[in-house]
Structure formats: structure tokens, C-alpha cells
Write an enzyme that holds these catalytic residues in place. Structure first.
Site, PDB file in Angstrom:
ATOM      1  N   ASP A  66       0.815  -1.214   0.000  1.00 23.15           N
ATOM      2  CA  ASP A  66       0.000   0.000   0.000  1.00 23.15           C
ATOM      3  C   ASP A  66       0.849   1.264   0.000  1.00 23.15           C
ATOM      4  O   ASP A  66       0.308   2.374  -0.033  1.00 23.15           O
ATOM      5  CB  ASP A  66      -0.988   0.001   1.173  1.00 23.15           C
ATOM      6  CG  ASP A  66      -0.320  -0.119   2.531  1.00 23.15           C
ATOM      7  OD1 ASP A  66       0.688  -0.830   2.643  1.00 23.15           O
ATOM      8  OD2 ASP A  66      -0.820   0.493   3.504  1.00 23.15           O
ATOM      9  N   HIS A 144       8.354  -1.282  12.969  1.00 24.53           N
ATOM     10  CA  HIS A 144       7.306  -1.889  12.147  1.00 24.53           C
ATOM     11  C   HIS A 144       7.704  -3.327  11.836  1.00 24.53           C
ATOM     12  O   HIS A 144       8.803  -3.764  12.181  1.00 24.53           O
ATOM     13  CB  HIS A 144       7.099  -1.070  10.870  1.00 24.53           C
ATOM     14  CG  HIS A 144       5.834  -1.388  10.130  1.00 24.53           C
ATOM     15  ND1 HIS A 144       4.615  -1.514  10.764  1.00 24.53           N
ATOM     16  CD2 HIS A 144       5.592  -1.607   8.801  1.00 24.53           C
ATOM     17  CE1 HIS A 144       3.689  -1.790   9.865  1.00 24.53           C
ATOM     18  NE2 HIS A 144       4.256  -1.864   8.666  1.00 24.53           N
TER      19      HIS A 144
END
Length: 323
Positions: A66, A144
Site C-alpha cells: 500500500d 514496524h
């Protein structure tokens, strides 16, 4: 500097929000920089007043789809236009292999200079990612599931305001010499006088600063990178009630974004990368996330696709005008 949001959804697009992409317009040099490039970003360019031909640099935070699936197509379209002088890309180590793999297997030819610069070394050591006479870019590693980096763009201090009245009082003839004096240079006039430009200029003016921070759970590195920035763009994938899920998936809640802004002492916070679960009509909406963040950091706004923000170098929380 002007920021335009081209995609503000996380994971997948919605009817109202495309996936991640933020454009930074630099009107003083007719350049455009892009931060992340989710699928459909080139369509968002067509729906905006931005000129793809001005694209000069692309900064990728991490390699999740994304944030990168729109990049090969956008670069290919730029090549077909025949109007690009070249593009520099910055991002994680796999960016080069990903991009050139797609271009090679699709037999896509890029007819302009294209350079990929890994940022891991600079981000981990505190070195500068990019710098020229006017701007400086730094990065820092985030927390992350894959390597991810936040970016900070700083305008360098500009010369103080030029005192035209004082120059006239000194009988300095207007013309090209004024430009040199405005830059703080020392010039020699036709009558032999040497004039120090600094004596005719006010104190240096601080440049504006923008930080782009996604994807990450709350981390001190983001706070340090954002310290004192005029504008912090921070992911807000989940509501505060979903904090456990945010930690599991290494994303931020609205309150984590606000905490980062508050601890960093930024002037304004913009929430982006919103989960589709908060679409209008659901039990919890994006406006609820905004309220959660504003309870901690009042100078918070909610990003939407095509929102534009003019960023000026001020300490007033109302420094950034949005439209």
C-alpha cells in the site's frame, strides 16, 4: 512548502481514500517530491492540480504494497510523457530490486535518469539522506514489521529581509547589486565603496520543516526526528481502544500519534493512514480518532485525499493553513 495528500487510507483504498501518498510542492524551485506511492497514485495526480512532470524525488518509507505498488506505473507514465529530467528515489534496501524487477519483467523502458539510494545506513547513523543549498532530508528507523523509515525535510535558514529604504539612503543604485546584497554578499560599487550585504539584512529567517512518519508503533526515534517541526504527518491506523492490536501489528493509534506530537513539540499534527474500519457510518469513525488525538494534542487535523497544507516556519500551532 505545500503538502498535498494523495492517499490517506491504510492497507486498501476506499471510495473516499486512496492508499498512501503525500506530495511536497516546492514552488520556489518548480519541483515536486513524493512520499510513498501506493497503487493508483498516478490517478490521484490526474485529479489534483499537481504536475507529474515536476516530480524530482521519491521517498519510500517501507516496502508494504500500500506504499509502493503505484511506483512502477507512475514512473513508466512519467517516461512516456518525455518531460522528466530524472528522478532520485530513496528507501529501504529492497527498493532497487523491486523496482527494476517490475520494470524488467514488464519490458518497461524508462527513458530518463533513475537513481535509487538506500537510506538504511544514513538513518541508522544519523547522517543526512539528501542535502543541497536550500533543503536537507534526514531519516530514522521506525518500529514496524518490516524495515521502515520516517523522513524529515528542513528548509535551511534564509537571509534576513533586505532593507530597501536603508539601501536607498546609502545611494546604492537598484539593480543586480540588490540581489547580491540580499544574499549577504559584499559588493564593490562603481564609486569604490564596499558594502556588506549582512548590514542591510535583518536576522536570518528559519525555514519550514515537515516530518512524515509511517508505518510504526510509538517510538522515541520518531519523537526525536520530529522535535520542533512545523508539521508532523503521522499514521493513525487504529483508535485508542484498539491499542493491543496496534502493538501486535506495529501500527499507531490516534493517541500514539498525538503523544509523539506533544513530546516532540511540533506546531501541527495531521493524522493519516486511517483504517477502512473507521469509514463514515461505522460505530467508530475517523472523526472519533481525531477527537482522541485532540484531547492530547489540540493542534491536530484529519487528513483527507487532496487536502493541501501550506507550511510556514512558525511556532504558532495555527501556522499551517489547510484547504
Amino acid at each position: 512548502m505545500q503538502v498535498t495528500f494523495l492517499g490517506t487510507s491504510s492497507g486498501v483504498p476506499t471510495r473516499a481514500r486512496n492508499v498512501s501518498a503525500v506530495a511536497l510542492r516546492l514552488p520556489q524551485r518548480s519541483e515536486l517530491w513524493l512520499f510513498d506511492c501506493g497503487e493508483g497514485t498516478q490517478h490521484q495526480f490526474l485529479r489534483s492540480d499537481l504536475r507529474l512532470s515536476q516530480l524530482r524525488r521519491v521517498f519510500i518509507t517501507h516496502m508494504h504494497g500500500d506504499h509502493v505498488f503505484g511506483l512502477p506505473g507512475l514512473l513508466a507514465s512519467l517516461g512516456l510523457s518525455g518531460s522528466s529530467a530524472g528522478v532520485d528515489l530513496y528507501g529501504p534496501d529492497p527498493l532497487d530490486a523491486y523496482l527494476h524487477g517490475v520494470l524488467r519483467t514488464s519490458s518497461t523502458r524508462i527513458g530518463y535518469p533513475l537513481a535509487v539510494h538506500p537510506v538504511r545506513g544514513a538513518a541508522e547513523s544519523g547522517r543526512i539522506v539528501f542535502e543541497d543549498d536550500d533543503l536537507q532530508v534526514r531519516a530514522t528507523p521506525l518500529h514496524h514489521r518490516v524495515p521502515a523509515y520516517a523522513y524529515r525535510v528542513d528548509q535551511k535558514p534564509r537571509a534576513g529581509r533586505f532593507d530597501v529604504a536603508k539601501a536607498r539612503d546609502l545611494n546604492i543604485p537598484p539593480g543586480p547589486v540588490y540581489a547580491a546584497l540580499k544574499r549577504g554578499e559584499t559588493v564593490t560599487l562603481d564609486d569604490g565603496r564596499r558594502i556588506d550585504g549582512h548590514a542591510l539584512c535583518g536576522p536570518p529567517r528559519r525555514g519550514a520543516s515537515v516530518v512524515y512518519c509511517t508505518d510504526t508503533v510509538f517510538c522515541e526515534a520518531a519523537v526525536e526526528l520530529a522535535r520542533g517541526a512545523d508539521l508532523l504527518i503521522h499514521e493513525s491506523t487504529f483508535s485508542h481502544a484498539e491499542a493491543e492490536m496496534a502493538f501486535q501489528r506495529q501500527h499507531s493509534t490516534s493517541t500514539m500519534a498525538a503523544q509523539t506530537a506533544a513530546e516532540a513539540g511540533v506546531s501541527q499534527l495531521v493524522l493519516t493512514h486511517l483504517s477502512p474500519r473507521y469509514a463514515p457510518g461505522n460505530a467508530v469513525t475517523a472523526n472519533d480518532l481525531l477527537a482522541e488525538a485532540q484531547a492530547i494534542f489540540p493542534a491536530t487535523v484529519l487528513a483527507k485525499d487532496f487536502l493541501s497544507i501550506d507550511v510556514t516556519p512558525q511556532t504558532d500551532p495555527s501556522c499551517c493553513n489547510s484547504s
